[in-house]
Design a protein around this motif. Sequence first.
Motif, PDB file in Angstrom:
ATOM      1  N   ARG A 116       0.833  -1.210   0.000  1.00  0.00           N
ATOM      2  CA  ARG A 116       0.000   0.000   0.000  1.00  0.00           C
ATOM      3  C   ARG A 116       0.868   1.261   0.000  1.00  0.00           C
ATOM      4  N   ASP A 117       1.995   1.221   0.689  1.00  0.00           N
ATOM      5  CA  ASP A 117       2.904   2.376   0.704  1.00  0.00           C
ATOM      6  C   ASP A 117       3.409   2.702  -0.698  1.00  0.00           C
ATOM      7  N   VAL A 118       3.872   1.683  -1.431  1.00  0.00           N
ATOM      8  CA  VAL A 118       4.441   1.944  -2.753  1.00  0.00           C
ATOM      9  C   VAL A 118       3.364   2.344  -3.749  1.00  0.00           C
ATOM     10  N   VAL A 119       2.153   1.797  -3.602  1.00  0.00           N
ATOM     11  CA  VAL A 119       1.049   2.213  -4.479  1.00  0.00           C
ATOM     12  C   VAL A 119       0.712   3.681  -4.236  1.00  0.00           C
ATOM     13  N   ALA A 120       0.691   4.110  -2.986  1.00  0.00           N
ATOM     14  CA  ALA A 120       0.405   5.505  -2.673  1.00  0.00           C
ATOM     15  C   ALA A 120       1.490   6.430  -3.216  1.00  0.00           C
ATOM     16  N   ARG A 121       2.749   6.026  -3.078  1.00  0.00           N
ATOM     17  CA  ARG A 121       3.861   6.859  -3.563  1.00  0.00           C
ATOM     18  C   ARG A 121       3.829   7.017  -5.073  1.00  0.00           C
ATOM     19  N   VAL A 122       3.689   5.910  -5.779  1.00  0.00           N
ATOM     20  CA  VAL A 122       3.682   5.967  -7.235  1.00  0.00           C
ATOM     21  C   VAL A 122       2.405   6.636  -7.739  1.00  0.00           C
ATOM     22  N   GLY A 123       1.289   6.404  -7.058  1.00  0.00           N
ATOM     23  CA  GLY A 123       0.035   7.043  -7.453  1.00  0.00           C
ATOM     24  C   GLY A 123       0.101   8.553  -7.341  1.00  0.00           C
ATOM     25  N   ALA A 124       0.729   9.050  -6.279  1.00  0.00           N
ATOM     26  CA  ALA A 124       0.876  10.504  -6.123  1.00  0.00           C
ATOM     27  C   ALA A 124       1.721  11.087  -7.250  1.00  0.00           C
ATOM     28  N   ARG A 144       3.701  -2.214 -11.414  1.00  0.00           N
ATOM     29  CA  ARG A 144       2.527  -2.805 -10.772  1.00  0.00           C
ATOM     30  C   ARG A 144       1.765  -1.757  -9.959  1.00  0.00           C
ATOM     31  N   ALA A 145       2.505  -0.970  -9.193  1.00  0.00           N
ATOM     32  CA  ALA A 145       1.873   0.049  -8.355  1.00  0.00           C
ATOM     33  C   ALA A 145       1.120   1.074  -9.199  1.00  0.00           C
ATOM     34  N   ALA A 146       1.700   1.463 -10.325  1.00  0.00           N
ATOM     35  CA  ALA A 146       1.031   2.419 -11.210  1.00  0.00           C
ATOM     36  C   ALA A 146      -0.276   1.844 -11.739  1.00  0.00           C
ATOM     37  N   HIS A 149      -2.984   1.692  -8.933  1.00  0.00           N
ATOM     38  CA  HIS A 149      -3.531   3.023  -8.666  1.00  0.00           C
ATOM     39  C   HIS A 149      -4.384   3.526  -9.819  1.00  0.00           C
ATOM     40  N   ALA A 150      -3.848   3.470 -11.033  1.00  0.00           N
ATOM     41  CA  ALA A 150      -4.531   4.068 -12.185  1.00  0.00           C
ATOM     42  C   ALA A 150      -5.864   3.395 -12.483  1.00  0.00           C
ATOM     43  N   LEU A 151      -5.921   2.082 -12.318  1.00  0.00           N
ATOM     44  CA  LEU A 151      -7.140   1.341 -12.654  1.00  0.00           C
ATOM     45  C   LEU A 151      -8.007   1.055 -11.431  1.00  0.00           C
ATOM     46  N   ALA A 152      -7.618   1.629 -10.285  1.00  0.00           N
ATOM     47  CA  ALA A 152      -8.372   1.449  -9.035  1.00  0.00           C
ATOM     48  C   ALA A 152      -8.574  -0.036  -8.719  1.00  0.00           C
ATOM     49  N   LEU A 153      -7.506  -0.811  -8.893  1.00  0.00           N
ATOM     50  CA  LEU A 153      -7.567  -2.241  -8.606  1.00  0.00           C
ATOM     51  C   LEU A 153      -7.410  -2.485  -7.104  1.00  0.00           C
ATOM     52  N   PRO A 154      -7.955  -3.571  -6.590  1.00  0.00           N
ATOM     53  CA  PRO A 154      -7.691  -3.919  -5.185  1.00  0.00           C
ATOM     54  C   PRO A 154      -6.188  -4.112  -4.998  1.00  0.00           C
ATOM     55  N   PRO A 155      -5.601  -3.586  -3.942  1.00  0.00           N
ATOM     56  CA  PRO A 155      -4.155  -3.732  -3.759  1.00  0.00           C
ATOM     57  C   PRO A 155      -3.698  -5.177  -3.673  1.00  0.00           C
ATOM     58  N   GLN A 156      -4.615  -6.093  -3.361  1.00  0.00           N
ATOM     59  CA  GLN A 156      -4.249  -7.509  -3.311  1.00  0.00           C
ATOM     60  C   GLN A 156      -3.845  -8.053  -4.682  1.00  0.00           C
ATOM     61  N   LEU A 161       0.102  -9.150 -11.032  1.00  0.00           N
ATOM     62  CA  LEU A 161       0.371  -8.425 -12.272  1.00  0.00           C
ATOM     63  C   LEU A 161       1.787  -8.756 -12.727  1.00  0.00           C
ATOM     64  N   ASP A 162       1.910  -9.486 -13.805  1.00  0.00           N
ATOM     65  CA  ASP A 162       3.222  -9.863 -14.328  1.00  0.00           C
ATOM     66  C   ASP A 162       3.763  -8.756 -15.230  1.00  0.00           C
TER      67      ASP A 162
END
Length: 202
Positions: A116-124, A144-146, A149-156, A161-162
């Motif tokens: 969740r931390d890396v998704v938030a950082r890359v999303g910002a 993966r993080a981008a 975030h961009a597609l509003a996918l569940p962080p799980q 995502l390969d």
Amino acid sequence: MTVRVMLISPASDGPSHEARFGDDGPLGAAGLRRTRAAAGSLPAAGQVLTAPSARCAGSASALGLAEARPEPALRDLDPGRWRGRPLAEVGTDEPRALAAWLTDPEAAPHGGESVRDVVARVGAWLDGLEDGRVLAVAPPAVVRAALVHALALPPQTFWRLDVLPLSVTELSGRGGRWNLRCGAPLPQGTTDAASPAETQTP
């Protein structure tokens, strides 16, 4: 105008390369050869960026992106005290901690970043981009993080995502609404064209 972001993952050094947390070693000869072969195939961009790692910076250079500047927001996921350790070793020594990290987006048993931390950082970073085209060499975790975030996918879905080595993932949009472009066409006239048998329908 919209933002067009092309995220380029670095090449790998092949199946014999041992997976390690936070591996920032330079590309080997095979990886460099594949990367240099792709030089000149990327479009011009208003911004050319690279994650601040030796592997990504070296990949940018091998791709001919001499103007690439380091972007701290694109740094790899911080594995904390697991940095430098082989994945197999951590799996043997700390199986529960590793399982928690791979299944719980909030977990950071290594003391570094959670998913969740890396998704938030890359999303910002993604949401702060201005209109225009951006090329960025980034590690798979950032790609993966981008996407999460961009597609509003569940962080799980992060680990499902390969991101293939030396591949391009393209996002376009603005104002928090992003589209993913899939299925880039293959170059014409290659030896990888399908044989007649492969193109027949059953």
